[in-house]
Design a protein around this motif. Structure first.
Motif, short mmCIF file in Angstrom:
data_model
loop_
_atom_site.label_atom_id
_atom_site.label_comp_id
_atom_site.label_asym_id
_atom_site.label_seq_id
_atom_site.Cartn_x
_atom_site.Cartn_y
_atom_site.Cartn_z
N THR A 1 0.81 -1.22 0.00
CA THR A 1 0.00 0.00 0.00
C THR A 1 0.85 1.27 0.00
O THR A 1 0.30 2.36 -0.15
N ALA A 2 2.16 1.13 0.16
CA ALA A 2 3.06 2.27 0.02
C ALA A 2 3.60 2.39 -1.40
O ALA A 2 4.38 3.30 -1.69
N GLY A 3 3.19 1.46 -2.28
CA GLY A 3 3.62 1.50 -3.67
C GLY A 3 4.89 0.73 -3.97
O GLY A 3 5.33 0.69 -5.13
N LYS A 4 5.49 0.08 -2.98
CA LYS A 4 6.70 -0.70 -3.22
C LYS A 4 6.35 -2.07 -3.79
O LYS A 4 5.35 -2.68 -3.38
N GLN A 5 7.18 -2.55 -4.72
CA GLN A 5 6.89 -3.78 -5.43
C GLN A 5 8.03 -4.78 -5.31
O GLN A 5 9.19 -4.40 -5.14
N VAL A 6 7.65 -6.07 -5.42
CA VAL A 6 8.62 -7.15 -5.57
C VAL A 6 8.20 -7.98 -6.76
O VAL A 6 7.09 -8.55 -6.78
N ARG A 7 9.04 -8.02 -7.78
CA ARG A 7 8.77 -8.83 -8.97
C ARG A 7 9.06 -10.29 -8.66
O ARG A 7 10.14 -10.63 -8.17
N LEU A 8 8.11 -11.18 -8.94
CA LEU A 8 8.22 -12.58 -8.55
C LEU A 8 8.38 -13.53 -9.72
O LEU A 8 8.37 -14.76 -9.53
N ALA B 1 -4.80 -4.54 2.92
CA ALA B 1 -4.55 -5.56 1.92
C ALA B 1 -3.69 -5.00 0.79
O ALA B 1 -3.95 -3.90 0.29
N GLY B 2 -2.64 -5.73 0.43
CA GLY B 2 -1.83 -5.35 -0.71
C GLY B 2 -2.41 -5.93 -2.00
O GLY B 2 -3.50 -6.51 -2.00
N GLU C 1 9.86 -7.76 3.91
CA GLU C 1 9.67 -6.36 4.29
C GLU C 1 8.51 -5.72 3.53
O GLU C 1 7.68 -5.01 4.12
N VAL C 2 8.43 -5.99 2.23
CA VAL C 2 7.38 -5.37 1.41
C VAL C 2 6.01 -5.92 1.79
O VAL C 2 5.04 -5.16 1.91
N THR C 3 5.90 -7.21 2.02
CA THR C 3 4.59 -7.80 2.32
C THR C 3 4.18 -7.56 3.77
O THR C 3 3.00 -7.36 4.06
N GLN C 4 5.14 -7.55 4.70
CA GLN C 4 4.81 -7.32 6.10
C GLN C 4 4.37 -5.89 6.36
O GLN C 4 3.67 -5.61 7.33
N TYR C 5 4.75 -4.97 5.48
CA TYR C 5 4.30 -3.58 5.62
C TYR C 5 2.77 -3.53 5.68
O TYR C 5 2.19 -2.83 6.52
#
Length: 281
Positions: free
Chosen positions: A7-14, A89-90, A78-82
């Motif tokens: 929800t802060a706009g940070k992404q992780v490409r999977l 919900a992300g 870190e990105v998902t726990q935010y």
């Protein structure tokens, strides 16, 4: 493309090195149903379908050096726990469709291979709104100029409408989905008593927006919020036009859009489906 966006706009490409992801379990869907059995014969009548909160798993592999694996898995955490810590919900994206969800658990399936450095983990997703959503945005701009009669106007940006106005701007909104769609409408100030008619239905909030203000109507959330130019947020739910349903969904196909062209606004359609399109690569 597969990625998680918080929800802060940070992404992780999977789906790109060092990650690889198996989303097989996300490909299907299941709805609950309510039914009344027939008392004098077999079977019954289905009265409706619902979709509650669901849990599913994805498999994530990481192929890298031991330090690279540590960095990749730490960043994913870190990105998902935010969102977990924020209680929000992300978004889990596959192509241009996303699920609203959180990663709430994981387990190591395999550790370092003797020949290559590799880790595979399974992640548990809790899906708060179990529909894949694609957002389609249409922009409507203000225009105070005097425009001569013409067959069309050629602008450097490709819009699905032209800029020929009489007293009101008459344009169109295309909903390519197969069903009615929820929406988010954002009206930008300055605007006095902004009214928008879509497909003959009036969307109206009795308010005044000043320069830098914007009004957000979200039919999925059932909210009407004004953000003032100093950052203050005002709940304008009670200022909606109660003679016309402000949250009525947008029907499929092409709808005529009529508005006073002294203000600009955007309409974001939430095109939702139970299953991912099979055409996504």
């Amino acid at each position: 493309m597969i990625y998680y966006q918080n929800t802060a706009g940070k992404q992780v490409r999977l789906d790109a090195p060092p990650f690889m992801t198996d989303i097989t379990e996300l490909a299907g869907f299941a709805l609950s149903y309510q039914a009344n059995p027939y008392t004098d014969r077999h079977g019954g009548r289905v009265n409706g379908f619902t979709a509650g909160i669901q849990t599913k798993k994805i498999a994530v592999g990481v192929l890298a050096s031991r330090e690279g694996i540590r960095e990749a898995l730490d960043r994913l955490l870190e990105v998902t726990q935010y969102d977990v810590l924020a209680g929000e919900a992300g978004r889990f994206y596959v192509g241009d469709h996303y699920l609203l969800c959180n990663l709430y658990g994981s387990a190591v399936e395999s550790m370092f291979d003797p020949d290559i450095e590799y880790v595979e983990k399974s992640y548990q997703l809790v899906i708060s709104y179990p529909f894949w959503c694609r957002e389609a945005v249409t922009e409507y701009l203000p225009d105070d100029r005097v425009v001569e009669q013409a067959d069309f106007l050629d602008y450097p940006h490709d819009y699905s409408y032209d800029y020929l106005f009489d007293d009101f701007a008459i344009q169109s909104l295309e909903n390519s989905h197969y069903g009615d769609s929820d929406f988010r409408m954002v009206v930008y100030g300055p605007a006095s008593d902004p009214r928008v008619t879509i497909g003959g239905h009036l969307y109206h909030v009795r308010t005044t927006l000043y320069e830098g203000d914007y009004l957000t109507v979200d039919s999925r959330e059932g909210t009407v919020l004004c953000t003032r130019n100093d950052g203050r947020k005002e709940n304008l739910f009670n200022l909606r036009d109660k003679d016309s349903d402000l949250f009525r969904k947008i029907p499929p196909g092409t709808s005529t859009v009529v508005y006073d062209h002294t203000f600009g606004f955007t309409v974001t359609l939430f095109q939702e489906r139970s299953e991912l399109p099979w055409s996504i690569s």
